[in-house]
Scaffold this motif. Structure first.
Motif, PDB file in Angstrom:
ATOM      1  N   GLU A  23     -11.813 -98.565  14.969  1.00 15.17           N
ATOM      2  CA  GLU A  23     -11.724 -99.881  14.409  1.00 15.17           C
ATOM      3  C   GLU A  23     -10.497 -99.693  13.443  1.00 15.17           C
ATOM      4  N   ASN A  29      -7.615 -99.978  11.065  1.00 15.34           N
ATOM      5  CA  ASN A  29      -7.181-100.437   9.853  1.00 15.34           C
ATOM      6  C   ASN A  29      -5.829-100.155   9.159  1.00 15.34           C
ATOM      7  N   GLN A  84      -5.556 -97.905   6.418  1.00 14.14           N
ATOM      8  CA  GLN A  84      -6.160 -96.758   6.321  1.00 14.14           C
ATOM      9  C   GLN A  84      -5.178 -95.726   7.392  1.00 14.14           C
ATOM     10  N   SER A 141      -8.782 -94.496  10.222  1.00 15.09           N
ATOM     11  CA  SER A 141      -9.529 -95.782  10.481  1.00 15.09           C
ATOM     12  C   SER A 141     -10.859 -95.156  11.060  1.00 15.09           C
ATOM     13  N   GLU A 142     -12.189 -96.064  11.063  1.00 17.76           N
ATOM     14  CA  GLU A 142     -13.393 -95.834  11.217  1.00 17.76           C
ATOM     15  C   GLU A 142     -13.627 -95.527  12.949  1.00 17.76           C
ATOM     16  N   ASP A 156      -5.632-107.537  17.019  1.00 22.24           N
ATOM     17  CA  ASP A 156      -6.936-106.979  17.106  1.00 22.24           C
ATOM     18  C   ASP A 156      -6.467-105.674  18.315  1.00 22.24           C
TER      19      ASP A 156
END
Length: 318
Positions: free
Chosen positions: A59, A61, A64, A69-70, A283
């Motif tokens: 995901e 970011n 980050q 990112s996650e 996105d």
């Protein structure tokens, strides 16, 4: 019991092999330099961007970073099959690609067959040059020409009004005209250029086959059906396999330029959808997943079509 010892290659053989390799590379240095721009193009624009596929599994970011990112695994790929908008866009893309395969793909074959029947070489070269020219126009120019001809006050509507008294037809804004116009543009721009491959294949047909067919009483159409088409069948199959690999690639630039607020909702394709999701809505992860999905589907289609072609006795791509 006497054992045989395996002799190891002399150390000097490896040195001589490297010398031969360096000598060969130096001998072909100019050919290697000619191939370097093409190699650099694929490395920079095709292989290096593949590291960005990592975005499809996180995901993203921007604060980050990519690797900070996650990690979400296949979450974005599940969204592809759950999002109704993706389903609609996918259907539009497949339908448009089907129309291009059904109508645009056979046109270079038809043009090549017609040009092959022309005996006046001067006339043949002139016609070839004319039908090749649209390929060198950018899609910006092609769509611009279409707008000039088919807009509300364009030449086509002016002709329809003066000749038949018709009201202006909304060619550029009515969604019903979108796909036919896109396919027509592809035919006009690329059909002539596509004849090059098929004309090259036709040049290898043995003329004795036509002479034997004439002796048996075969006319021109029978010669085309029984000699010309079977002779270029393998070329047609290979080109069709390669075309299937881009079945989800409807041409971003062309479709993007043809879209407007009145037809955008119903005529969006995967390429433009990825652009709007990734660039306009930021996105990035989901857009990357959709692009990766498109590439995987193209690879599967090429491999399946290649195996099917081999089952029917053709050579295939590999």
């Amino acid at each position: 019991m006497k054992t045989e010892s395996v002799a190891s290659p002399p150390i000097g053989s490896n040195v001589s092999a490297w010398k031969r390799l360096r000598s060969r590379l130096w001998k072909d240095r100019y050919l290697l330099l000619l191939g370097f721009p093409g190699l650099a193009y694929f490395l920079v624009y095709k292989y290096a961007p593949m590291f960005g596929l990592y975005l499809a599994f996180v995901e993203f970011n921007p604060f980050q970073g990519v690797f900070g990112s996650e990690w979400v695994g296949l979450q974005h790929f599940r969204r592809i099959f759950e999002d109704t908008e993706v389903t609609r866009v996918l259907i539009n893309t497949l339908y448009l690609s089907f129309l291009q395969i059904a109508f645009a793909f056979p046109m270079p074959i038809l043009f090549a067959l017609m040009l092959n029947e022309v005996r006046n070489q001067v006339y043949k070269r002139v016609v070839q040059s004319i039908i090749y020219l649209p390929h060198f126009l950018s899609w910006v120019v092609v769509v611009g020409i279409w707008i000039i001809f088919f807009r509300g006050e364009g030449l086509v509507n002016v002709f329809l009004k003066e000749a038949f008294g018709m009201d202006p037809v909304p060619f550029m804004t009515d969604p019903a005209f979108f796909k036919p116009m896109v396919v027509t543009q592809v035919i006009w721009k690329e059909a002539g250029w596509g004849t090059i491959i098929f004309l090259a294949a036709l040049a290898g047909v043995n003329p004795n086959l036509y002479e034997a067919a004439v002796m048996d009483g075969a006319g021109r159409f029978r010669q085309i059906w029984h000699i010309t088409l079977p002779a270029i069948r393998s070329t047609i199959v290979i080109m069709l396999i390669l075309r299937l690999g881009t079945v989800l690639d409807s041409g971003f630039e062309q479709v993007f330029l043809m879209l407007n607020p009145l037809n955008e909702e119903n005529q969006n394709v995967l390429d433009t959808f990825v652009f709007f999701k990734g660039i306009e809505q930021s996105d990035y992860s989901f857009a990357t997943a959709v692009g990766m999905f498109k590439g995987v589907v193209g690879l599967v289609l090429v491999m399946a079509a290649n195996q099917l072609a081999k089952k029917f006795g053709e050579e295939g791509v590999y």
